[in-house]
Design an enzyme around this catalytic site. Structure first.
Site, PDB file in Angstrom:
ATOM      1  CG  HIS A   1     -64.106  63.915 -52.242  1.00 13.04           C
ATOM      2  ND1 HIS A   1     -63.832  63.337 -53.400  1.00 13.04           N
ATOM      3  CD2 HIS A   1     -64.353  63.517 -50.948  1.00 13.04           C
ATOM      4  CE1 HIS A   1     -63.576  61.860 -53.082  1.00 13.04           C
ATOM      5  NE2 HIS A   1     -63.182  62.503 -51.779  1.00 13.04           N
TER       6      HIS A   1
ATOM      7  CD  GLU B   1     -66.835  63.468 -60.895  1.00 12.26           C
ATOM      8  OE1 GLU B   1     -67.322  63.749 -60.107  1.00 12.26           O
ATOM      9  OE2 GLU B   1     -65.914  61.882 -60.206  1.00 12.26           O
TER      10      GLU B   1
ATOM     11  CG  HIS C   1     -63.646  58.917 -61.549  1.00 18.89           C
ATOM     12  ND1 HIS C   1     -63.700  59.756 -60.664  1.00 18.89           N
ATOM     13  CD2 HIS C   1     -62.897  58.518 -61.996  1.00 18.89           C
ATOM     14  CE1 HIS C   1     -62.269  60.071 -61.078  1.00 18.89           C
ATOM     15  NE2 HIS C   1     -62.059  59.064 -61.912  1.00 18.89           N
TER      16      HIS C   1
END
Length: 243
Positions: free
Chosen positions: A192, A71, A44
């Protein structure tokens, strides 16, 4: 089939950057994760490059052989260009604000439907599977389907936060969101704050879960358990949930 595990290696990059050198070697860690059984690598990148650097994405793309998931915030043109240049298996669109410490909410797919539809088309046109990061709200799932996305990723912080108070209650909106996603023909990912304590129950209760992306908890566990053992334990949780 068991849910696939994609290891997010952002925290490895954070550790490397803290000393300015190349220890730990991010590419070697990614290759080791694959050798230890991980079925994908997730990164990410953010504009300040505080963990994953843009060059890391090119280096990883050239080296890894499992699924590559990038991401990030598609409002940043540099991110869009990075993804299109590397053509990962999957891009996950996350509505991060600039300077945000970590992702903390999904897209409002109703408000941003037209914009997301445009971005989904851009990435799909390059042969990249698209996943949209969303909260476990049925209306957001419906809105995501209207963008033409291939998958959604359910933001699981609320589940993890409420797991010990009542895991049955905590997982309910995720199971409902998953059922709606299936009805709409959407593939389903999640991520997450999933960890060794809450992962198996989540995967058991959420139908059609294709992939989880786990970074922070997995790397923290690896400090105590070792990276190979940790990845094997996460895979075990996912495989046990399939039976």
């Amino acid at each position: 089939m068991a849910t696939k595990l994609s290891v997010n290696i952002n925290k490895i990059a954070t550790l490397r950057n803290s000393r300015g050198g190349n220890n730990p070697d991010l590419v070697k860690v990614a290759l080791d994760c694959e050798a230890f059984g991980a079925e994908g690598i997730t990164v990410h990148p953010r504009p300040d490059e505080r963990h994953i650097r843009y060059q890391d994405v090119y280096d990883l793309k050239a080296a890894i052989s499992t699924e590559f998931n990038i991401e990030g915030n598609c409002r940043e043109q540099k991110f869009v260009d990075l993804v299109l240049a590397n053509k990962p298996a999957q891009v996950t669109l996350v509505p991060d604000a600039e300077g945000q410490i970590t992702s903390n909410h999904g897209w409002d797919t109703g408000k941003h439907r037209d914009y997301l539809r445009e971005m989904v088309s851009v990435f799909q046109g390059a042969g990249i599977r698209v996943s949209i990061f969303v909260d476990p709200v049925v209306e957001m799932i419906q809105g995501a389907a209207e963008t033409g996305t291939d998958r959604i990723e359910l933001y699981t912080e609320a589940y993890a936060h409420n797991y010990y108070e009542s895991r049955e209650k905590a997982v309910l909106p995720y199971a409902a969101a998953a059922r709606r996603a299936h009805e709409l023909g959407l593939g389903l990912n999640a991520g997450h704050d999933l960890d060794l304590h809450n992962l198996r129950f989540f995967a058991q209760q959420v139908p059609g879960l294709l992939e989880v992306s786990i970074g922070h908890a997995l790397i923290c566990d690896a400090i105590y358990l070792g990276l190979e053992n940790t990845i094997q334990q996460y895979l075990h949780q996912l495989r046990e949930s399939a039976y």
